[in-house]
Design a protein around this motif. Structure first.
Motif, PDB file in Angstrom:
ATOM      1  N   LYS A  75      -0.796 -17.176  24.906  1.00  0.00           N
ATOM      2  CA  LYS A  75      -0.126 -16.295  26.137  1.00  0.00           C
ATOM      3  C   LYS A  75       1.349 -16.561  25.358  1.00  0.00           C
ATOM      4  CE  LYS A  75      -0.227 -16.332  30.434  1.00  0.00           C
ATOM      5  NZ  LYS A  75      -0.932 -16.803  31.907  1.00  0.00           N
ATOM      6  N   PHE A  76       1.652 -17.553  25.156  1.00  0.00           N
ATOM      7  CA  PHE A  76       2.965 -17.868  24.809  1.00  0.00           C
ATOM      8  C   PHE A  76       3.375 -17.523  23.523  1.00  0.00           C
ATOM      9  CE2 PHE A  76       6.683 -20.554  23.224  1.00  0.00           C
ATOM     10  CZ  PHE A  76       7.440 -20.659  24.183  1.00  0.00           C
ATOM     11  N   THR A  77       2.725 -17.722  22.661  1.00  0.00           N
ATOM     12  CA  THR A  77       3.002 -17.519  21.035  1.00  0.00           C
ATOM     13  C   THR A  77       2.918 -16.006  20.736  1.00  0.00           C
ATOM     14  OG1 THR A  77       0.626 -17.867  20.407  1.00  0.00           O
ATOM     15  CG2 THR A  77       2.420 -19.711  20.149  1.00  0.00           C
ATOM     16  N   GLU A  78       2.117 -15.131  21.267  1.00  0.00           N
ATOM     17  CA  GLU A  78       2.027 -13.798  20.900  1.00  0.00           C
ATOM     18  C   GLU A  78       3.235 -13.018  21.049  1.00  0.00           C
ATOM     19  OE1 GLU A  78      -1.812 -12.966  22.683  1.00  0.00           O
ATOM     20  OE2 GLU A  78      -2.806 -13.459  21.299  1.00  0.00           O
ATOM     21  N   PRO A  79       4.101 -12.947  22.146  1.00  0.00           N
ATOM     22  CA  PRO A  79       5.144 -12.013  22.007  1.00  0.00           C
ATOM     23  C   PRO A  79       6.193 -12.404  21.033  1.00  0.00           C
ATOM     24  CG  PRO A  79       4.890 -13.128  24.238  1.00  0.00           C
ATOM     25  CD  PRO A  79       3.744 -13.912  23.183  1.00  0.00           C
ATOM     26  N   PHE A  80       6.040 -13.717  20.311  1.00  0.00           N
ATOM     27  CA  PHE A  80       6.930 -14.027  19.349  1.00  0.00           C
ATOM     28  C   PHE A  80       6.354 -14.040  18.087  1.00  0.00           C
ATOM     29  CE2 PHE A  80       8.100 -16.396  23.440  1.00  0.00           C
ATOM     30  CZ  PHE A  80       9.334 -15.784  23.569  1.00  0.00           C
ATOM     31  N   GLY A  81       5.168 -13.786  17.794  1.00  0.00           N
ATOM     32  CA  GLY A  81       4.501 -13.781  16.625  1.00  0.00           C
ATOM     33  C   GLY A  81       4.417 -15.308  15.836  1.00  0.00           C
ATOM     34  N   ILE A  82       4.457 -16.120  16.597  1.00  0.00           N
ATOM     35  CA  ILE A  82       4.473 -17.755  16.112  1.00  0.00           C
ATOM     36  C   ILE A  82       3.083 -18.366  16.081  1.00  0.00           C
ATOM     37  CG2 ILE A  82       6.733 -18.144  16.167  1.00  0.00           C
ATOM     38  CD1 ILE A  82       6.591 -19.677  18.729  1.00  0.00           C
ATOM     39  N   THR A  83       2.928 -19.520  15.218  1.00  0.00           N
ATOM     40  CA  THR A  83       1.695 -20.202  15.170  1.00  0.00           C
ATOM     41  C   THR A  83       1.605 -21.142  16.392  1.00  0.00           C
ATOM     42  OG1 THR A  83       2.017 -19.753  13.001  1.00  0.00           O
ATOM     43  CG2 THR A  83       0.164 -21.277  13.416  1.00  0.00           C
ATOM     44  N   GLY A  84       0.519 -21.304  17.066  1.00  0.00           N
ATOM     45  CA  GLY A  84       0.388 -22.364  17.976  1.00  0.00           C
ATOM     46  C   GLY A  84      -1.102 -22.941  18.139  1.00  0.00           C
ATOM     47  N   TYR A  85      -1.291 -24.039  18.314  1.00  0.00           N
ATOM     48  CA  TYR A  85      -2.568 -24.723  18.356  1.00  0.00           C
ATOM     49  C   TYR A  85      -2.835 -25.519  19.658  1.00  0.00           C
ATOM     50  CZ  TYR A  85      -2.472 -23.750  13.225  1.00  0.00           C
ATOM     51  OH  TYR A  85      -2.520 -23.143  12.019  1.00  0.00           O
ATOM     52  N   GLY A  86      -3.892 -25.226  20.365  1.00  0.00           N
ATOM     53  CA  GLY A  86      -4.110 -25.800  21.634  1.00  0.00           C
ATOM     54  C   GLY A  86      -5.171 -26.927  21.328  1.00  0.00           C
ATOM     55  N   LYS A  87      -5.513 -27.487  22.558  1.00  0.00           N
ATOM     56  CA  LYS A  87      -6.289 -28.661  22.466  1.00  0.00           C
ATOM     57  C   LYS A  87      -6.168 -29.505  21.190  1.00  0.00           C
ATOM     58  CE  LYS A  87     -10.093 -27.157  25.565  1.00  0.00           C
ATOM     59  NZ  LYS A  87      -9.294 -27.437  26.716  1.00  0.00           N
ATOM     60  N   ALA A  88      -4.907 -29.831  21.027  1.00  0.00           N
ATOM     61  CA  ALA A  88      -4.673 -30.694  19.839  1.00  0.00           C
ATOM     62  C   ALA A  88      -5.040 -32.072  19.852  1.00  0.00           C
ATOM     63  CB  ALA A  88      -3.105 -30.760  19.484  1.00  0.00           C
ATOM     64  N   ASN A  89      -5.199 -32.566  21.274  1.00  0.00           N
ATOM     65  CA  ASN A  89      -5.758 -34.075  21.400  1.00  0.00           C
ATOM     66  C   ASN A  89      -4.727 -35.165  20.943  1.00  0.00           C
ATOM     67  OD1 ASN A  89      -7.711 -35.524  22.576  1.00  0.00           O
ATOM     68  ND2 ASN A  89      -9.164 -35.529  20.600  1.00  0.00           N
ATOM     69  N   LYS A  90      -3.328 -34.750  21.208  1.00  0.00           N
ATOM     70  CA  LYS A  90      -2.247 -35.532  20.924  1.00  0.00           C
ATOM     71  C   LYS A  90      -2.412 -36.869  21.658  1.00  0.00           C
ATOM     72  CE  LYS A  90       0.542 -32.508  22.287  1.00  0.00           C
ATOM     73  NZ  LYS A  90       1.702 -31.799  22.456  1.00  0.00           N
ATOM     74  N   PRO A  91      -2.253 -38.103  21.436  1.00  0.00           N
ATOM     75  CA  PRO A  91      -1.728 -38.512  20.116  1.00  0.00           C
ATOM     76  C   PRO A  91      -2.511 -38.738  18.786  1.00  0.00           C
ATOM     77  CG  PRO A  91      -1.941 -40.410  21.539  1.00  0.00           C
ATOM     78  CD  PRO A  91      -2.644 -39.263  22.180  1.00  0.00           C
ATOM     79  N   THR A  92      -3.791 -38.292  19.119  1.00  0.00           N
ATOM     80  CA  THR A  92      -4.565 -38.361  17.646  1.00  0.00           C
ATOM     81  C   THR A  92      -3.845 -37.443  16.690  1.00  0.00           C
ATOM     82  OG1 THR A  92      -6.185 -36.625  18.412  1.00  0.00           O
ATOM     83  CG2 THR A  92      -6.669 -39.123  19.114  1.00  0.00           C
ATOM     84  N   THR A  93      -4.098 -37.687  15.615  1.00  0.00           N
ATOM     85  CA  THR A  93      -3.365 -37.071  14.665  1.00  0.00           C
ATOM     86  C   THR A  93      -4.313 -36.210  13.377  1.00  0.00           C
ATOM     87  OG1 THR A  93      -3.517 -38.648  13.057  1.00  0.00           O
ATOM     88  CG2 THR A  93      -1.391 -38.570  14.379  1.00  0.00           C
ATOM     89  N   THR A  94      -5.545 -36.321  13.614  1.00  0.00           N
ATOM     90  CA  THR A  94      -6.487 -35.463  13.041  1.00  0.00           C
ATOM     91  C   THR A  94      -6.111 -33.997  12.584  1.00  0.00           C
ATOM     92  OG1 THR A  94      -8.005 -37.355  13.547  1.00  0.00           O
ATOM     93  CG2 THR A  94      -8.906 -35.633  11.903  1.00  0.00           C
TER      94      THR A  94
END
Ligand SMILES: [Mg+2]
Length: 160
Positions: A75-94
């Motif tokens: 919802k946030f990224t689409e108007p700007f055409g940028i890449t975004g990842y959810g459920k990233a599980n920070k602070p894990t890094t895999t």
């Protein structure tokens, strides 16, 4: 407690200027979303749009890494055409290590930007990136679990 200390502290994401980015030879910005680029569950404002245009003009890529769900990120990224990842599980890094490979990012030329020390700063440090902590945007909109974490953060920050 120094382990949680970010390399840089800024008030707001717009304090990250092109001069600063060039000085540090930054090519990729991995950034948290909620309370870092917008208030919790809010869309991007004009200041964000202008900052993003500045990054684009200088070939610096912004990749959003959020622990919130993908729907919120889209919802946030689409108007700007940028890449975004959810459920990233920070602070894990895999998951983020894989994303770094996909976008061709190197730790030495990347920063991790966020508003929380236990997730964002710790994650950035584990990835070997320069870490930047900003003041949370619109803390009055934050869920209760984050409010508790902020109190713990205050204790840790008082020992820096
Ligand atoms: Mg956040």
């Amino acid at each position: 407690m120094k382990y949680f200390k970010p390399d840089y502290l800024f008030e707001h994401f717009t304090d990250i200027t092109i001069t600063w980015l060039k000085e540090h030879q930054i090519q990729h910005i991995f950034s948290d979303l909620d309370s870092t680029l917008a208030a919790h569950d809010q869309l991007g404002c004009e200041r964000f749009e202008n900052w993003l245009a500045m990054l684009h003009d200088n070939h610096i890529e912004l990749v959003i890494i959020s622990n919130n769900n993908q729907e919120r990120v889209d919802k946030f990224t689409e108007p700007f055409g940028i890449t975004g990842y959810g459920k990233a599980n920070k602070p894990t890094t895999t998951k983020i290590e894989k994303i770094m490979k996909d976008v061709g990012a190197k730790s030495e030329t990347s920063i991790f930007l966020g508003d929380q020390i236990f997730t964002d700063v710790l994650c950035g440090k584990r990835l070997g990136m320069t870490t930047v902590l900003v003041q949370p945007i619109g803390p009055e909109h934050e869920p209760w679990n984050i409010t508790i974490k902020r109190k713990l953060e205050t204790v840790i920050r008082s020992q820096w």
